[in-house]
Design a protein around this motif. Structure first.
Motif, PDB file in Angstrom:
ATOM      1  N   CYS A 213       0.739  -1.290   0.113  1.00  0.00           N
ATOM      2  CA  CYS A 213      -0.056   0.097  -0.090  1.00  0.00           C
ATOM      3  C   CYS A 213       1.093   1.321   0.012  1.00  0.00           C
ATOM      4  CB  CYS A 213      -1.065  -0.018   1.416  1.00  0.00           C
ATOM      5  SG  CYS A 213      -1.784  -1.319   1.580  1.00  0.00           S
ATOM      6  N   ARG A 214       0.361   2.295  -0.534  1.00  0.00           N
ATOM      7  CA  ARG A 214       0.968   3.601  -0.600  1.00  0.00           C
ATOM      8  C   ARG A 214      -0.114   4.408   0.465  1.00  0.00           C
ATOM      9  NH1 ARG A 214       4.065   3.879  -5.310  1.00  0.00           N
ATOM     10  NH2 ARG A 214       5.060   1.640  -5.650  1.00  0.00           N
ATOM     11  N   ILE A 215       0.455   5.332   1.143  1.00  0.00           N
ATOM     12  CA  ILE A 215      -0.174   6.305   1.931  1.00  0.00           C
ATOM     13  C   ILE A 215       0.372   7.457   1.551  1.00  0.00           C
ATOM     14  CG2 ILE A 215      -0.483   7.039   4.436  1.00  0.00           C
ATOM     15  CD1 ILE A 215       0.885   3.772   4.415  1.00  0.00           C
ATOM     16  N   LEU A 216      -0.904   8.167   1.152  1.00  0.00           N
ATOM     17  CA  LEU A 216      -0.890   9.681   0.457  1.00  0.00           C
ATOM     18  C   LEU A 216      -1.559  10.764   1.295  1.00  0.00           C
ATOM     19  CD1 LEU A 216      -1.798   8.694  -3.043  1.00  0.00           C
ATOM     20  CD2 LEU A 216       0.383   8.675  -2.229  1.00  0.00           C
ATOM     21  N   ARG A 217      -1.375  11.809   1.324  1.00  0.00           N
ATOM     22  CA  ARG A 217      -2.232  12.856   2.005  1.00  0.00           C
ATOM     23  C   ARG A 217      -2.591  13.889   0.877  1.00  0.00           C
ATOM     24  NH1 ARG A 217      -2.227  13.966   6.903  1.00  0.00           N
ATOM     25  NH2 ARG A 217      -0.195  12.927   7.389  1.00  0.00           N
ATOM     26  N   ALA A 218      -3.981  13.892   0.731  1.00  0.00           N
ATOM     27  CA  ALA A 218      -4.541  14.654  -0.224  1.00  0.00           C
ATOM     28  C   ALA A 218      -4.470  16.206   0.218  1.00  0.00           C
ATOM     29  CB  ALA A 218      -6.001  14.336  -0.281  1.00  0.00           C
ATOM     30  N   PRO A 219      -4.637  17.205  -0.767  1.00  0.00           N
ATOM     31  CA  PRO A 219      -4.762  18.549  -0.232  1.00  0.00           C
ATOM     32  C   PRO A 219      -5.894  18.696   0.621  1.00  0.00           C
ATOM     33  CG  PRO A 219      -4.581  18.348  -2.791  1.00  0.00           C
ATOM     34  CD  PRO A 219      -4.646  16.803  -2.101  1.00  0.00           C
ATOM     35  N   GLY A 220      -5.471  19.521   1.546  1.00  0.00           N
ATOM     36  CA  GLY A 220      -6.668  19.557   2.925  1.00  0.00           C
ATOM     37  C   GLY A 220      -6.131  18.729   3.854  1.00  0.00           C
ATOM     38  N   GLY A 221      -5.227  17.824   3.692  1.00  0.00           N
ATOM     39  CA  GLY A 221      -4.644  16.946   4.809  1.00  0.00           C
ATOM     40  C   GLY A 221      -5.016  15.726   4.853  1.00  0.00           C
ATOM     41  N   HIS A 222      -6.102  15.171   4.530  1.00  0.00           N
ATOM     42  CA  HIS A 222      -6.689  13.814   4.571  1.00  0.00           C
ATOM     43  C   HIS A 222      -5.806  12.716   4.032  1.00  0.00           C
ATOM     44  CE1 HIS A 222     -10.046  16.813   4.734  1.00  0.00           C
ATOM     45  NE2 HIS A 222     -10.343  15.999   5.818  1.00  0.00           N
ATOM     46  N   LEU A 223      -5.697  11.633   4.762  1.00  0.00           N
ATOM     47  CA  LEU A 223      -4.949  10.492   4.557  1.00  0.00           C
ATOM     48  C   LEU A 223      -5.936   9.847   3.572  1.00  0.00           C
ATOM     49  CD1 LEU A 223      -3.284   9.248   7.769  1.00  0.00           C
ATOM     50  CD2 LEU A 223      -2.312  10.542   5.417  1.00  0.00           C
ATOM     51  N   LEU A 224      -5.215   9.016   2.575  1.00  0.00           N
ATOM     52  CA  LEU A 224      -5.777   7.847   1.808  1.00  0.00           C
ATOM     53  C   LEU A 224      -4.819   6.996   1.304  1.00  0.00           C
ATOM     54  CD1 LEU A 224      -5.542   8.485  -1.967  1.00  0.00           C
ATOM     55  CD2 LEU A 224      -5.755  10.705  -0.634  1.00  0.00           C
ATOM     56  N   CYS A 225      -5.179   5.821   1.186  1.00  0.00           N
ATOM     57  CA  CYS A 225      -4.281   4.515   0.945  1.00  0.00           C
ATOM     58  C   CYS A 225      -4.650   3.960  -0.528  1.00  0.00           C
ATOM     59  CB  CYS A 225      -4.435   3.512   1.898  1.00  0.00           C
ATOM     60  SG  CYS A 225      -3.871   4.128   3.565  1.00  0.00           S
ATOM     61  N   VAL A 226      -3.414   3.661  -1.255  1.00  0.00           N
ATOM     62  CA  VAL A 226      -3.636   3.059  -2.532  1.00  0.00           C
ATOM     63  C   VAL A 226      -3.331   1.590  -2.248  1.00  0.00           C
ATOM     64  CG1 VAL A 226      -2.991   2.938  -5.113  1.00  0.00           C
ATOM     65  CG2 VAL A 226      -3.612   5.568  -3.566  1.00  0.00           C
ATOM     66  N   LEU A 227      -4.229   0.818  -2.589  1.00  0.00           N
ATOM     67  CA  LEU A 227      -3.639  -0.702  -2.473  1.00  0.00           C
ATOM     68  C   LEU A 227      -4.142  -1.679  -3.516  1.00  0.00           C
ATOM     69  CD1 LEU A 227      -6.457  -2.283  -0.535  1.00  0.00           C
ATOM     70  CD2 LEU A 227      -6.276  -0.024  -0.114  1.00  0.00           C
TER      71      LEU A 227
END
Length: 124
Positions: free
Chosen positions: A95-109
């Motif tokens: 998985c890749r953990i990203l931070r979107a504009p605005g600060g929210h986390l999301l994971c790509v799996l």
């Protein structure tokens, strides 16, 4: 060309509160809580949200919510989201953990749901 879709909504909960949070969300949503074998930090709520998996994730961090995006090409989806303004924060297993504009986390799996083929968006 690759495909992706929003797969899950995770309720990230400090480890000390995870058991209470799981009991709360199970009762609040009226669905059973099911631990995910092999992934002790996750407890899912099958059927709680139409089209998405919902789970409590025990974390060593502040409480928050995050989205998981499943894809048939983690590198391509990560690059697409970074080009849109996300930043890569870290990696965990595949998985890749990203931070979107605005600060929210999301994971790509990697794609794992049985709904992926029917519901994924195709990206150029």
């Amino acid at each position: 060309m690759h495909r992706s879709r929003v797969y899950a909504l995770l309720i990230d909960t400090p480890a000390a509160e995870a058991e209470r949070a799981t009991a709360f969300w199970s009762a609040a949503l009226g669905v059973p809580a099911r631990p995910l074998p092999g992934y002790e930090q996750f407890t899912s709520f099958p059927g709680a949200v139409s089209g998405l998996d919902l789970a409590v994730q025990s974390v060593d961090d502040a409480p928050r919510y995050h989205l998981d995006i499943e894809t048939d090409d983690v590198d391509a989806e990560t690059a697409r989201l970074v080009a849109l303004g996300a930043t890569e924060v870290s990696r965990w297993q595949e998985c890749r953990i990203l931070r979107a504009p605005g600060g929210h986390l999301l994971c790509v799996l990697p794609a794992e749901s049985d709904r992926f083929d029917a519901e994924a968006t195709t990206w150029p």
